[in-house]
Design a protein around this motif. Structure first.
Motif, PDB file in Angstrom:
ATOM      1  N   GLU A 202     -15.272   2.446 -45.080  1.00 44.45           N
ATOM      2  CA  GLU A 202     -15.491   3.506 -44.074  1.00 44.45           C
ATOM      3  C   GLU A 202     -14.233   3.604 -43.183  1.00 44.45           C
ATOM      4  N   ARG A 203     -13.383   2.608 -42.995  1.00 44.69           N
ATOM      5  CA  ARG A 203     -12.169   2.954 -41.990  1.00 44.69           C
ATOM      6  C   ARG A 203     -11.283   3.923 -43.226  1.00 44.69           C
ATOM      7  N   THR A 206     -12.624   7.576 -43.314  1.00 41.04           N
ATOM      8  CA  THR A 206     -12.697   8.159 -41.898  1.00 41.04           C
ATOM      9  C   THR A 206     -11.196   8.817 -41.849  1.00 41.04           C
ATOM     10  N   TRP A 207     -10.246   7.591 -41.985  1.00 46.83           N
ATOM     11  CA  TRP A 207      -8.666   7.910 -41.837  1.00 46.83           C
ATOM     12  C   TRP A 207      -8.365   9.152 -42.745  1.00 46.83           C
ATOM     13  N   LEU A 263      -4.849   2.260 -40.522  1.00 46.79           N
ATOM     14  CA  LEU A 263      -6.153   1.806 -41.028  1.00 46.79           C
ATOM     15  C   LEU A 263      -6.523   0.687 -40.083  1.00 46.79           C
ATOM     16  N   TYR A 266      -9.296  -5.363 -38.218  1.00 48.34           N
ATOM     17  CA  TYR A 266     -10.646  -5.789 -37.709  1.00 48.34           C
ATOM     18  C   TYR A 266     -10.868  -7.370 -37.631  1.00 48.34           C
TER      19      TYR A 266
END
Length: 297
Positions: A202-203, A206-207, A263, A266
């Motif tokens: 997902e990261r 999105t990036w 990125l 997390y």
């Protein structure tokens, strides 16, 4: 019907996948299918709608799954009452974790649990980190190790343990070992091995959307271990949490290519449902787990 059949049906109601369930309960898919047919004959109703594409529970199947879980919970309570001495906590704790988590996150927790509650039997399912949240939601695990989104997880208690950046891994001696350039340059020119799903993917998606970058994707797979296997073959560089390279079998033979701040980082840690439900023995186990996790905060 017996407890084995109830357990097989309950597992199938959670996975909705004959092959996966058959492997878990040590049956062939055809034998599992015959078992379900026997249950449907005995109950006089259709419990599952199945075709070549999917398996779905009927309303009667959902009701029967609740019945099966209640029976199995009560069986566990009775058996654990025989095993336990006095007020000793006993029973099974189902945990979902990746292989990397078993090396890096789990050891302190497992050491404390085994020392303080030796009658708690661990059943650990290893798999893709992206599957951890669903494993707890579906009831396959009471506790899991997962990547924790910045927004948290609704309905879950979370305990972050490690703060790790997302990086690219390359095979030492391979043709991508010394690639350089900005993250945009790297992902648009070097073959990438990416996770199919999960927070890391997902990261990444999105990036690249925000940078209007077109990546070169060599492969998509499930699990960090599968990504590292493909990296070792030299077909590209893999997107992984840095913790994978510093724990377990991947600390040698691979090099880290930083993604900078592109990125981000997390949190990796424990997740479990906030609500404590289930059999009495499971409730006692969950309270014991919470006691240990509270010490780790």
């Amino acid at each position: 019907m017996d407890f084995f059949e109830l357990n097989a049906f309950l597992n199938l109601s959670q996975t909705l996948h004959f092959a996966h369930t058959a492997e878990k309960v040590n049956l062939s898919p055809s034998a599992l299918s015959r078992l379900i047919s026997r249950l449907e004959d005995e109950t006089g109703t259709t419990l599952l709608e199945r075709n070549n594409r999917e398996v779905k529970l009927t309303p009667q199947g959902s009701e029967f799954a609740h019945f099966a879980k209640k029976c199995l919970d009560e069986q566990e309570d009775v058996l654990n009452s025989f095993k336990s001495q006095g007020s000793e906590v006993a029973g099974s704790l189902h945990v979902y974790a990746s292989v990397t988590a078993c090396y890096s996150i789990m050891p302190p927790f497992l050491k404390e649990l085994s020392e303080k509650y030796p009658q708690i039997h661990l059943e650990i399912e290893t798999g893709d980190p992206a599957g951890a949240i669903n494993a707890v939601k579906e009831g396959r695990a009471e506790l899991a190790v997962a990547a924790i989104p910045e927004t948290g997880l609704s309905g879950f208690d979370t305990l972050p343990i490690r703060h790790t950046p997302l990086v690219f891994a390359a095979s030492v001696g391979g043709k991508y070992e010394n690639v350089s350039g900005s993250p945009q340059d790297i992902v648009s020119s070097v073959p990438l091995i990416l996770p199919k799903t999960g927070l890391a993917r997902e990261r990444f998606d999105t990036w690249i959307a925000s940078r209007n970058v077109k990546p070169v994707i060599a492969a998509e797979t499930e699990g960090n271990e599968a990504i590292m296997a493909l990296v070792q073959l030299g077909i590209g560089i893999g997107l992984i949490p840095h913790i994978v390279l510093t724990n377990g079998p991947y600390d040698k033979g691979f090099t880290c290519l930083s993604a900078g701040n592109a990125l981000g980082y997390y949190e990796v840690g424990f997740i479990q449902k906030k609500e404590i439900t289930g059999s009495e023995s499971l409730k006692r186990i969950r309270k014991a787990v919470n006691e240990i996790l509270d010490k780790m905060r």
